[in-house]
Design a protein around this motif. Structure first.
Motif, short mmCIF file in Angstrom:
data_model
loop_
_atom_site.label_atom_id
_atom_site.label_comp_id
_atom_site.label_asym_id
_atom_site.label_seq_id
_atom_site.Cartn_x
_atom_site.Cartn_y
_atom_site.Cartn_z
N GLY A 25 10.46 37.00 -39.16
CA GLY A 25 12.29 36.84 -38.94
C GLY A 25 12.58 35.64 -37.44
N LYS A 26 11.39 34.98 -37.15
CA LYS A 26 11.64 34.16 -35.80
C LYS A 26 11.15 32.86 -36.45
N VAL A 27 11.53 31.82 -36.14
CA VAL A 27 10.97 30.50 -36.06
C VAL A 27 12.09 29.98 -34.85
N SER A 28 11.07 29.37 -34.25
CA SER A 28 11.55 28.86 -32.63
C SER A 28 12.02 27.14 -33.15
N ALA A 29 10.51 26.59 -33.38
CA ALA A 29 11.08 24.87 -33.77
C ALA A 29 10.04 24.38 -34.87
N PHE A 30 11.02 23.31 -35.81
CA PHE A 30 10.61 22.98 -36.86
C PHE A 30 9.33 21.83 -36.35
N ILE A 31 8.20 21.56 -36.82
CA ILE A 31 7.36 20.10 -35.76
C ILE A 31 6.25 20.25 -37.12
N VAL A 32 6.70 18.95 -36.78
CA VAL A 32 5.91 17.85 -38.66
C VAL A 32 5.03 17.18 -38.22
N PHE A 33 3.91 16.51 -39.07
CA PHE A 33 3.09 15.67 -38.55
C PHE A 33 2.89 15.37 -40.20
N GLY A 34 2.92 13.57 -40.46
CA GLY A 34 3.23 13.21 -41.77
C GLY A 34 2.64 11.44 -41.82
N ASP A 35 3.25 11.28 -42.83
CA ASP A 35 3.36 9.77 -42.75
C ASP A 35 4.94 9.81 -43.21
N SER A 36 5.42 8.74 -44.90
CA SER A 36 6.67 8.00 -44.30
C SER A 36 7.48 9.54 -45.04
N THR A 37 6.93 10.10 -45.79
CA THR A 37 7.76 11.01 -46.15
C THR A 37 8.36 11.87 -45.54
N VAL A 38 7.71 11.97 -43.98
CA VAL A 38 8.40 12.97 -43.10
C VAL A 38 8.82 12.25 -41.47
N ASP A 39 8.46 10.77 -41.82
CA ASP A 39 8.87 10.72 -40.22
C ASP A 39 9.94 9.86 -40.50
N THR A 40 10.89 10.04 -39.01
CA THR A 40 12.08 10.26 -39.12
C THR A 40 12.39 9.77 -38.07
N GLY A 41 11.54 8.28 -37.84
CA GLY A 41 12.01 7.04 -37.05
C GLY A 41 10.88 6.69 -35.73
N ASN A 42 9.59 7.17 -35.45
CA ASN A 42 8.79 6.99 -34.82
C ASN A 42 8.49 5.56 -35.23
N ASN A 43 8.37 5.25 -36.01
CA ASN A 43 7.73 3.98 -37.05
C ASN A 43 9.02 3.50 -36.15
N ASN A 44 10.23 3.16 -35.84
CA ASN A 44 10.87 2.09 -35.26
C ASN A 44 10.34 1.75 -33.84
N PHE A 45 9.25 2.91 -33.05
CA PHE A 45 9.06 2.24 -31.29
C PHE A 45 7.38 1.98 -31.11
N ILE A 46 7.38 1.24 -32.44
CA ILE A 46 5.72 1.18 -32.43
C ILE A 46 5.36 -0.54 -32.96
N PRO A 47 4.51 -1.03 -32.74
CA PRO A 47 4.81 -2.30 -33.76
C PRO A 47 4.10 -2.45 -34.45
N THR A 48 4.93 -2.35 -36.06
CA THR A 48 4.29 -2.51 -37.48
C THR A 48 5.39 -3.12 -38.19
N ILE A 49 4.93 -3.28 -39.57
CA ILE A 49 5.10 -3.54 -40.57
C ILE A 49 5.93 -2.57 -41.05
N ALA A 50 6.23 -2.02 -41.02
CA ALA A 50 6.22 -0.43 -41.83
C ALA A 50 7.56 -0.08 -41.24
N LYS A 51 8.35 -0.65 -40.91
CA LYS A 51 9.93 0.19 -40.79
C LYS A 51 10.94 0.12 -41.76
N ALA A 52 11.26 1.18 -41.67
CA ALA A 52 13.21 1.44 -42.75
C ALA A 52 13.81 1.45 -41.58
N ASN A 53 13.83 0.71 -40.86
CA ASN A 53 15.36 0.04 -39.47
C ASN A 53 16.29 -0.22 -40.25
#
Length: 288
Positions: A25-53
Motif C-alpha cells: 500500500g505504499k508508492v513513494s515515487a513513479f519512475i519511468v524508462f522507455g520511448d516516446s510513449t513515456v517521454d515527458t520532455g527529455n528529448n527537448n534537451f538533447i540534439p536530435t530531430i525526434a522532438k515534440a516541442n
C-alpha cells in the motif's frame, strides 16, 4: 475499458495492494524508462530531430503548451502518477527547471525514438536504455546527497518502475536498417530484445528497484507507418508485424516469471498493451 483505465487498474491492484512480495500500500515515487510513449520532455534537451516541442503536440495540455510529450496532452504515465497520489505531470529528468525534491516523487528518463537495442537510439541520436539507467544511478546519488542515504533508499525501494519500450526496435531499426536483419532472423531478434529488457530490469533491481511493470508491445503492425509500408495490403494492418509483437509479448511474460523467481523481494508484472490497443483499432467508435 479504456487503455488508461486498464493501466491504472493493473498497476494499482498489483502495487498499491501488494502484501506478499513488496511493501504494502505504499508508492513513494513513479519512475519511468522507455520511448516516446513515456517521454515527458527529455528529448527537448538533447540534439536530435525526434522532438515534440511544437504544435500540434500539447494542444490539450495545460495552456496548450507543447512540452516534449509525443501527445496532444498528458501521457498515460502522468495519469498513473496522479492516481498514486503523486504529481499529475511526471517531470523529465533532463529538464533543469526541476529540483531534486520535485524529482523525488517521480521522474521520466525516457527518450522518444529509442529502443532496447542501442542501434535504435543511435539512428536518431536519442538516449539509449543503458544511458537512462545511468541517469537513474545519478538520480539515486542526488537523492542520497539531498535527503540522506536512508531516506533515499526508502524512496527507491518503494517506488514503482515502468519500462515501456521496444516498438522502435522493429519500426525504426529491424525493418528499416540493413544491419540487424543480416545478424538475426525476426524470431531471433525478438529473443535478443527480450534478453535486453530482462537485463535492464536486473540492472534497476541492483540499484534498489523492487516493483516493476514491464510493458508488452502494441499491435505495431497497425500503426500508420506500418500500414503505409504494407505493400501487400495498402492501408491495412501488417499482420507479420503483429505476429512479432505477440511473440515478443509471450517471451517477455516468460522473462517476467523468471525475474520473479530469481530476484529476492521483487514484484514484476507484465502490462498488456496489445489487447487494449487491438480493441481500440477494431472498435474505434467505442473510444470516441
Amino acid at each position: 475499458m479504456s487503455s488508461l483505465c486498464y493501466w491504472l487498474l493493473l498497476l494499482l491492484v498489483h502495487f498499491s495492494r501488494s502484501t506478499s512480495r513488496a511493501t504494502a500500500g505504499k508508492v513513494s515515487a513513479f519512475i519511468v524508462f522507455g520511448d516516446s510513449t513515456v517521454d515527458t520532455g527529455n528529448n527537448n534537451f538533447i540534439p536530435t530531430i525526434a522532438k515534440a516541442n511544437f504544435p500540434p503536440y500539447g494542444r490539450d495540455f495545460n495552456g496548450g503548451v507543447a512540452t516534449g510529450r509525443f501527445s496532444n496532452g498528458r501521457l498515460v504515465t502522468d495519469f498513473i502518477s496522479e492516481a498514486f497520489g503523486l504529481p499529475s505531470t511526471l517531470p523529465a529528468y533532463l529538464d533543469p527547471s526541476y529540483t531534486i525534491d520535485q524529482l523525488a516523487k517521480g521522474v521520466s528518463f525516457a527518450s522518444g525514438a529509442t529502443g532496447l537495442d542501442d542501434l535504435t537510439a543511435k539512428f536518431t541520436s536519442v538516449i539509449p536504455l543503458g544511458q537512462q539507467l545511468e541517469y537513474f544511478e545519478e538520480y539515486k546519488a542526488r537523492l542520497e546527497a539531498a535527503k540522506g542515504e536512508s531516506v533515499a533508499s526508502e524512496i527507491i525501494a518503494e517506488a514503482v518502475y515502468i519500462f515501456s519500450i521496444g516498438t522502435n526496435d522493429f519500426i525504426l531499426n529491424y525493418f528499416t536498417l540493413p544491419v540487424r536483419p543480416v545478424q538475426y532472423t525476426p524470431a531471433e531478434y525478438v529473443g535478443y530484445l527480450v534478453s535486453l529488457a530482462e537485463a535492464a530490469a536486473r540492472d534497476a533491481y541492483h540499484l534498489g528497484a523492487r516493483k516493476f511493470g514491464l510493458c508488452g508491445l502494441p499491435p505495431f503492425g497497425c500503426l500508420p507507418l506500418s500500414r503505409t509500408r504494407n505493400h501487400r495490403e495498402p492501408g491495412e494492418c501488417n499482420e507479420e508485424y503483429n505476429q512479432l509483437a505477440m511473440r515478443f509479448n509471450a517471451e517477455l511474460q516468460d522473462a517476467v516469471t523468471k525475474l520473479n523467481g530469481d530476484l529476492a523481494g521483487v514484484l514484476v508484472v507484465y502490462v498488456d498493451i496489445y489487447s487494449v490497443l487491438s480493441d481500440i483499432v477494431a472498435n474505434p467508435s467505442d473510444y470516441g
